[in-house]
Design a protein around this motif. Structure first.
Motif, mmCIF file in Angstrom:
data_model
loop_
_atom_site.group_PDB
_atom_site.id
_atom_site.type_symbol
_atom_site.label_atom_id
_atom_site.label_comp_id
_atom_site.label_asym_id
_atom_site.label_seq_id
_atom_site.Cartn_x
_atom_site.Cartn_y
_atom_site.Cartn_z
ATOM 1 N N ASP A 109 3.247 -3.421 -43.745
ATOM 2 C CA ASP A 109 2.376 -4.300 -42.962
ATOM 3 C C ASP A 109 2.960 -5.700 -42.787
ATOM 4 O O ASP A 109 2.655 -6.382 -41.809
ATOM 5 N N ASN A 110 3.788 -6.122 -43.737
ATOM 6 C CA ASN A 110 4.477 -7.396 -43.550
ATOM 7 C C ASN A 110 5.369 -7.355 -42.326
ATOM 8 O O ASN A 110 5.353 -8.268 -41.503
ATOM 9 N N ILE A 111 6.160 -6.280 -42.222
ATOM 10 C CA ILE A 111 7.083 -6.181 -41.087
ATOM 11 C C ILE A 111 6.301 -5.974 -39.790
ATOM 12 O O ILE A 111 6.641 -6.520 -38.746
ATOM 13 N N ALA A 112 5.239 -5.162 -39.874
ATOM 14 C CA ALA A 112 4.498 -4.818 -38.658
ATOM 15 C C ALA A 112 3.612 -5.977 -38.177
ATOM 16 O O ALA A 112 3.107 -5.934 -37.054
ATOM 17 N N TYR A 113 3.451 -6.998 -39.006
ATOM 18 C CA TYR A 113 2.552 -8.108 -38.655
ATOM 19 C C TYR A 113 2.912 -8.716 -37.294
ATOM 20 O O TYR A 113 2.041 -8.860 -36.424
#
Ligand SMILES: Nc1ncnc2c1ncn2[C@@H]1O[C@H](COP(=O)(O)OP(=O)(O)O)[C@@H](O)[C@H]1O
Ligand SMILES: [Mg+2]
Lengths: 257, 291
Positions: A109-113
């Motif tokens: 989710d960090n990358i997809a943010y």
């Protein structure tokens, strides 16, 4: 060799003055930053390196009382003009901070943010972006089996590479790094320096460092600042081996700062 | 002379005496509070345990103590909280977001801020008067469940706003910067980065505020909640009663049996408050793990 002339200019800063209230933090700064190369800002603490870096993605806009005069052009567009919206600018000009600052979310989710902010919804597309970004940041092999784990479970160096991957995930052209290794141990620092060498083939990188040796190792261009002014700006080899300004020489030989 | 021998031993022994005395004084201060509370709890348990049975939950109030229960009061309290929770959450957190993230730091904002902090300390009866004027009479909602819930919402709003503001302020700037630097707008940053980081703290504050509302009597007496309700409210416009009012009613009767009923009611109320406080603490612990 003279990389400075061989490379195409991407960022053009002309007569830039920046004030924090009444404090004159940048004074008539002019320089050109070449495309797909590493440019390092060096200079003693408080000389305005971070300030200049933040003018490139307009993070200074959020500091109340900031005023700028002069021009900053990226690929020929004045980024402070009304046609440029700041969200698009920041998407194109990514930033990595001094302290790793992952979100309290999973690695995935960090990358997809970022992609989600800009409208990517499809799971398969996000999966692809997450994998590509982590691979580019040379973190994929270490985390591919733990993508659902909290980003806080990573070490400091891994967190910083995660932050680099997160910045890459929105497909920027420019990557700004503000002392991105100063909170890390020597081995993590080395990994990030190697990573920067890889990334410069695809991205234009501007890094602030208080470590001259790092600038010498990693960068193609170096800018030396003092009290809000650019003292010297040259390709790294020349600046370190044959500085033209006495103050630069004093600084790189360790006589102050 | 060895470095560990001090010429000034007398002074040191005096300091130790002061230390010891204060230690004992603090211990006494703590004990008085705890002992008084314990005594109260034991007293209530002794009076109320015999009445703590199923009928208490299933029977309506009655003139005969043997048949009396607090079903309508328990249901009334629960309905009131169910109505209050979403309204006070949305208004309270919305105001907190506005004040922390959007409002310019002007003199006007500071004035509002000062007002909210002051409102958090205003006696609850004042909210009763306000509720009577605005909801019961002004909006002609009568002495309904809705009037009660809205009045109580006013009472807890300042508490929720202040605690939500603290929760939002506690989110590190670095986390906002990370979001903005990826090209997020203000609202995207608030909703995807700030609120998820602050939400468990915010919920803790909301639960504690709601638990305060469950124990409040005065504002509801003021707006005219009934003391004797032998039916369940079927709509938000129906009349209602709540647990503390039922307890108050029982306490004020002369017969011993009703006092026992009141004690049993207090046990139920305390149990509910403890459950709410424990869930607030659990939420807070979860939050601390995530930071
Ligand atoms: N938000 C701010 N408000 C006022 N002054 C600031 C702010 N940020 C930086 N400065 C001042 O501007 C100068 C340059 O700061 P900075 O760019 O952070 O330096 P560097 O990164 O080279 O250490 C310093 O004197 C600093 O005190
Ligand atoms: Mg700096």
């Amino acid at each position: 060799m003279s990389t400075a002339t061989a490379l195409k200019t991407l960022i053009d800063i002309r007569d830039l003055d920046l004030y924090y209230g009444t404090y004159h933090a940048l004074k008539k700064v002019s320089m050109t930053i070449p495309e797909k190369a590493v440019t390092a800002f060096i200079g003693p603490s408080g000389c305005g390196k971070s300030t200049l870096l933040r003018t490139l993605n307009r993070m200074n806009d959020m500091i109340i009382g900031t005023r700028i005069e002069g021009k900053v052009e990226i690929a020929g567009t004045d980024i402070y003009s009304n046609e440029v919206d700041v969200e698009t600018l920041r998407k194109k000009v990514g930033m990595v901070f001094q302290q790793p600052n992952p979100f309290p979310k999973s690695i995935y989710d960090n990358i997809a943010y970022g992609p989600r902010l800009h409208g990517t919804r499809s799971k398969s597309q996000l999966d692809e972006i997450v994998e590509q970004s982590l691979k580019q940041a040379v973190l994929w092999d270490e985390v591919k089996d733990y993508l659902k784990r909290s980003a806080f479970s990573l070490s400091g160096g891994q967190q910083q590479r995660l932050c680099i991957a997160r910045a890459l995930a929105v497909n920027p052209d420019i990557l700004l790094m503000d002392e991105a290794t100063s909170a890390l141990d020597p081995i993590s620092t080395l990994k990030i320096e190697e990573l920067v060498q890889e990334l410069k083939h695809r991205y234009t990188i501007v890094m602030v460092t208080h470590n001259m040796h790092q600038a010498a190792r990693v960068s193609d261009q170096t800018v030396f600042f003092l009290n809000g002014e650019v003292v010297e700006f040259d390709n790294t080899e020349t600046l370190f081996s044959n500085p033209s300004d006495k103050r630069t020489e004093d600084y790189i030989t360790g006589r102050f700062g | 002379m060895s470095i560990l021998q001090d010429a000034n031993r007398k002074q040191i022994s005096n300091r130790r005496k002061v230390d010891m005395t204060l230690h004992i004084l603090f211990l006494i201060a703590t004990s008085i509070g705890i002992i008084a509370l314990m005594a109260l709890l034991i007293q209530i348990m002794m009076d109320g345990l015999s009445r703590l049975n199923l009928e208490l939950f299933t029977n309506y109030p009655s003139r005969m103590a043997a048949k009396a229960g607090m079903k309508s009061a328990i249901v009334g309290s629960i309905y009131m909280v169910l109505i209050m929770a979403p309204i006070s959450f949305i208004l309270g957190v919305g105001a907190a977001i506005y004040l922390e993230e959007y409002a310019k730091k002007s003199a006007f904002t500071r004035l509002i801020q000062l007002n909210i902090s002051t409102l958090a300390g205003v006696p609850s009866i004042v909210y009763g008067i306000l509720g009577l004027t605005i909801f019961v009479r002004g909006l002609a909602l009568e002495r309904s469940l809705l009037s009660g819930a809205l009045t109580m919402t006013l009472l807890v709003l300042p508490i929720i706003i202040v605690s939500a503001q603290e929760a939002i302020r506690a989110v590190p700037k670095a986390r906002r910067d990370a979001s903005f630097a990826l090209g997020a707008t203000k609202w995207q940053t608030v909703s995807r980065s700030v609120l998820p980081s602050a939400i468990s703290s915010i919920l803790t504050g909301v639960i504690l505020a709601l638990s305060r509302a469950i124990g409040e009597t005065a504002p509801l007496v003021m707006i005219g909640a009934l003391t004797f309700v032998a039916f369940l409210p079927e709509s938000i416009m129906d009349q209602f009663t709540v647990m503390p009012i039922q307890i108050f009613n029982w306490v004020s009767r002369p017969q011993l049996a009703f006092h026992e009923l009141a004690a049993a009611g207090i046990i139920v109320l305390l149990a509910l408050l403890i459950i709410m406080n424990i869930s607030a603490v659990m939420l807070r612990n979860k939050y601390q793990k995530n930071v």
